[in-house]
Scaffold this active site. Structure first.
Site, short mmCIF file in Angstrom:
data_model
loop_
_atom_site.label_atom_id
_atom_site.label_comp_id
_atom_site.label_asym_id
_atom_site.label_seq_id
_atom_site.Cartn_x
_atom_site.Cartn_y
_atom_site.Cartn_z
N GLU A 273 0.82 -1.21 0.00
CA GLU A 273 0.00 0.00 0.00
C GLU A 273 0.86 1.26 0.00
OE1 GLU A 273 -2.65 -0.77 3.36
OE2 GLU A 273 -3.95 -1.92 2.05
N ASP A 352 -8.34 -9.15 4.23
CA ASP A 352 -8.13 -8.03 5.13
C ASP A 352 -9.23 -7.91 6.18
OD1 ASP A 352 -7.01 -5.84 6.22
OD2 ASP A 352 -7.42 -4.47 4.55
N GLU A 380 -12.54 -2.07 11.97
CA GLU A 380 -12.52 -1.39 10.67
C GLU A 380 -13.65 -1.87 9.75
OE1 GLU A 380 -8.83 -1.76 8.54
OE2 GLU A 380 -9.62 -0.74 6.78
O1 GCW Z 1 -6.93 -2.93 6.26
C1 GCW Z 1 -5.98 -2.11 5.74
C2 GCW Z 1 -6.33 -0.77 6.27
C3 GCW Z 1 -5.16 0.16 6.29
C4 GCW Z 1 -4.02 -0.51 7.02
C5 GCW Z 1 -3.67 -1.79 6.30
C6 GCW Z 1 -2.58 -2.60 6.99
C7 GCW Z 1 -2.33 0.42 8.42
O2 GCW Z 1 -7.40 -0.26 5.53
O3 GCW Z 1 -5.59 1.32 6.93
O4 GCW Z 1 -2.90 0.31 7.17
O5 GCW Z 1 -4.79 -2.62 6.26
O6 GCW Z 1 -2.91 -3.58 7.64
O7 GCW Z 1 -1.43 -2.28 6.85
#
Ligand code: GCW
Length: 665
Positions: A273, A352, A380
């Site tokens: 990311e 995720d 989240e």
């Molecule tokens: O789930 C995603 C989140 C990001 C997060 C990433 C991760 C810290 O939307 O906000 O970043 O995972 O786990 O690195």
């Protein structure tokens, strides 16, 4: 004196019975000068005073033991590291441990048992922690914001400074009381000022913080910017095989450990990311992790390297690339090449933190690498600490999952505890759900996840229900009937949330970026690799041998089970298969009818949760009651929105009406 503006969570002991008791302390092998031991004794005094008598006196003067009970704390090798053995009798309590952490955990176990209804003389428990490492990961940024935080701002950082106050100490106490022994204070996305945490600018404050943690048997960890040599070192590369880069890290690490000798090590999010990593230089994840591990090794530090590596610039048109495959594809073939002070930290599922995912095939897929399980108690994708979602049942499912990596000791719990490989660098980590809200977790009921994670990481044999009951007793001390109402609310909440959101393992369908509320196509044509692939005939992602081949990343037994829609567990059906709306589920319902029913039921059940909460009004402190009540009303709105958007979307797509003729828009 400033009044305390934060709650005491589960350490707000309630009187269980009245007894005028004093305790004589007898320490054998331990010293009161040890700060962890001193804190254990002070916890004992505060806790017992609140639980059974207004003022429990502690004295170490054994000559004058008349009338007093004895708390005898004995050092012994027969209790494993960080474990404890407690035994009550008419004379008092015997607590045995082999180290100071064990004593601290033993004291908290005594207090917990008494708070939950045991008399001191009835105490009898011997326990060694299931996992060597039990960690919290903060996603706190140095400006005070929290990535995916739903309970206010950071209590560690404000305006690029480190904040230390009484709250910090209380936080450490809470964490120790549930057995946490490692805390990463900053976000894995290390940017801006956070890159400078490993410089002189912050050493004084960090050392103070580390000291507070140490006093409660907790090690401080930091998230690291892999590109530090560039960002703070002024170099033009961070290639892990570059000699200049390696010597930069050597110098840096030496500087860090001179000032923070007890630092546990670093957590790294690389090549993910937008974060920098070894891929930029054509190097592997092992090259990156091993370089840092070698550098930190002389100081006894460890590198926790995250496996959340995937291509986040995918083309939605491309049906062969599968984000779910990425972790395994990148990390499996390097199994065995990670150095022994590297731990790979693996999210529970391959995507995720969705409300339902299969267990990541990397867990146990790796057989020669230290592994740690990562879960997310920050909600989240599970309701932002507005919607009630008790997550311990989800973690239990993950821990109990049989990977089939070997004949015995093959569950995820076996793998991450170190039992499978016989390693000590193993454990569980959670993305924490705290902030500076008065009640720490936004929703008072979300504290059950905070408490529960720690308890479960310490003892993976506990059930979700046992943990829920403990938490309720320690937090609210309700009459039995009301306790049961709340316990049942917690236990069914995850199922309720799943029913009104994205069903059968498909996940997502959330509002982009924020991830609260429905947006069925929100990510459908995006770059994030999170698609449902619905058309007018069916929905789901074909991850079988005829599709992306993800199912084949599991060992044979599981691969075969997932590959066939008949044997695939129904709650994961759409994760693995593209299924027609007319497909009959085991219930006899068609897929589309299941969609409708589940969403109508989910919304009704959310209303049921709110009603149950209202039935508890007279037993819950007013402010907490109101805070939660307000959240339930938002949850109902959310459930309605999900129900109506979801059902309307799939009615319009499929053209198939609800058999029960309910309103769909
Ligand atoms: O789930 C995603 C989140 C990001 C997060 C990433 C991760 C810290 O939307 O906000 O970043 O995972 O786990 O690195």
């Amino acid at each position: 004196m400033k009044t305390q503006t934060w709650s005491r969570l589960w350490l707000d002991y309630h009187k269980v019975y009245e007894e005028n008791k004093s305790y004589k302390i007898q320490l054998l092998g331990f010293s009161e000068k040890d700060r962890v031991i001193a804190n254990a004794l002070s916890e004992f005094k505060t806790g017992m005073s609140a639980l059974i008598s207004d003022d429990v006196l502690l004295s170490s003067d054994m000559d004058d033991a008349g009338g007093a009970s004895i708390l005898k704390i004995v050092m012994t090798d027969s209790v494993p590291t960080q474990g404890y053995s407690i035994k009550g009798s008419s004379e008092g309590i015997l607590l045995e441990a082999s180290d100071a952490n064990g004593v601290l955990y033993g004291v908290f176990a005594i207090l917990r048992a008494i708070a939950c209804g045991k008399r001191p003389e009835e105490l009898h428990e011997t326990l060694a922690p299931s996992n060597p490492l039990r960690m919290m990961n903060h996603w706190d940024n140095m400006d005070g914001s929290i990535e995916r935080g739903y309970s206010g701002n950071s209590f560690f950082f404000e305006d690029d400074e480190i904040v230390i106050n009484d709250r910090t100490r209380d936080y450490a106490r809470f964490m120790a009381s549930i057995g946490i022994n490692g805390i990463v204070i900053n976000n894995v996305n290390v940017k801006g000022a956070a890159s400078y945490l490993i410089t002189d600018r912050y050493f004084d404050r960090l050392s103070e913080l580390s000291g507070i943690f140490e006093d409660y048997g907790i090690r401080l960890f930091l998230s690291l910017n892999f590109a530090s040599p560039i960002e703070i070192g002024g170099m033009d590369t961070c290639d892990p095989l570059d000699k200049g880069v390696i010597s930069w890290w050597e110098k840096k690490t030496d500087e860090v450990y001179k000032r923070l000798p007890k630092l546990g090590g670093f957590l790294v999010k690389a090549d993910s990311e937008g974060r920098p990593g070894p891929f930029t230089y054509g190097r592997t994840q092992a090259d990156g992790a091993n370089m840092l591990a070698d550098v930190i090794k002389p100081y006894g530090g460890i590198i926790i390297w995250r496996c959340f590596v995937y291509n986040c610039t995918q083309d939605w048109r491309d049906k062969k690339t599968d984000r779910a495959r990425a972790g395994y594809d990148y990390f499996k073939e390097l199994d065995g090449s990670y150095h022994d002070n590297v731990i790979l930290q693996i999210k529970n599922g391959p995507m995720d933190f969705q409300i339902r995912e299969p267990v990541s095939p990397l867990l146990g897929g790796l057989k020669h690498t230290n592994q740690m399980l990562e879960v997310q108690i920050a909600q989240e994708y599970t309701g932002h600490q507005i919607d009630l979602c008790y997550l311990i049942p989800l973690y239990k499912e993950v821990l109990d999952f049989r990977t089939h990596c070997c004949a015995d000791n093959d569950t995820v719990a076996d793998v991450v505890s170190g039992r499978m490989m016989g390693n000590r660098l193993a454990g569980m980590a959670a993305v924490i759900n705290t902030g500076d809200d008065m009640n720490w977790t936004g929703n008072d009921l979300a504290a059950a996840n905070l408490y529960g994670f720690g308890r479960l990481a310490f003892d993976t044999t506990l059930t979700a229900k046992e943990i829920a009951i403990e938490w309720i007793r320690m937090t609210f001390a309700l009459p039995r009937n009301e306790e049961e109402v709340l316990c049942k609310m917690l236990l069914r909440s995850r199922g309720v949330y799943e029913k009104y959101t994205s069903p059968l393992g498909i996940g997502w369908m959330v509002t982009p970026n924020g991830h609260y509320g429905p947006s069925i196509d929100g990510y459908e044509y995006s770059r994030w690799g999170t698609y449902h692939r619905a058309d007018h005939l069916g929905i789901g992602v074909d991850r079988t041998d005829k599709g992306t081949g993800y199912a084949q990343q599991y060992y044979e037994e599981n691969a075969a089970m997932y590959n066939d829609p008949e044997s695939c567990p129904e709650e994961l059906l759409l994760f693995f298969h593209h299924i027609p709306y007319t497909f009959r589920l085991k219930s006899g319902k068609t897929l589309i009818q299941h969609f409708y029913d589940s969403h109508f039921e989910g919304e009704e059940e959310a209303e049921g949760l709110a009603r149950d909460w209202e039935s508890l009004e007279e037993f819950i402190p007013k402010e907490a009651y109101e805070r939660v009540k307000e959240r339930f009303s938002l949850q109902i709105d959310n459930a309605r929105e999900w129900r109506d958007q979801f059902n309307s979307y799939f009615f319009r797509k499929s053209g198939i009406a609800d058999e029960k003729g309910r309103t769909i828009y």
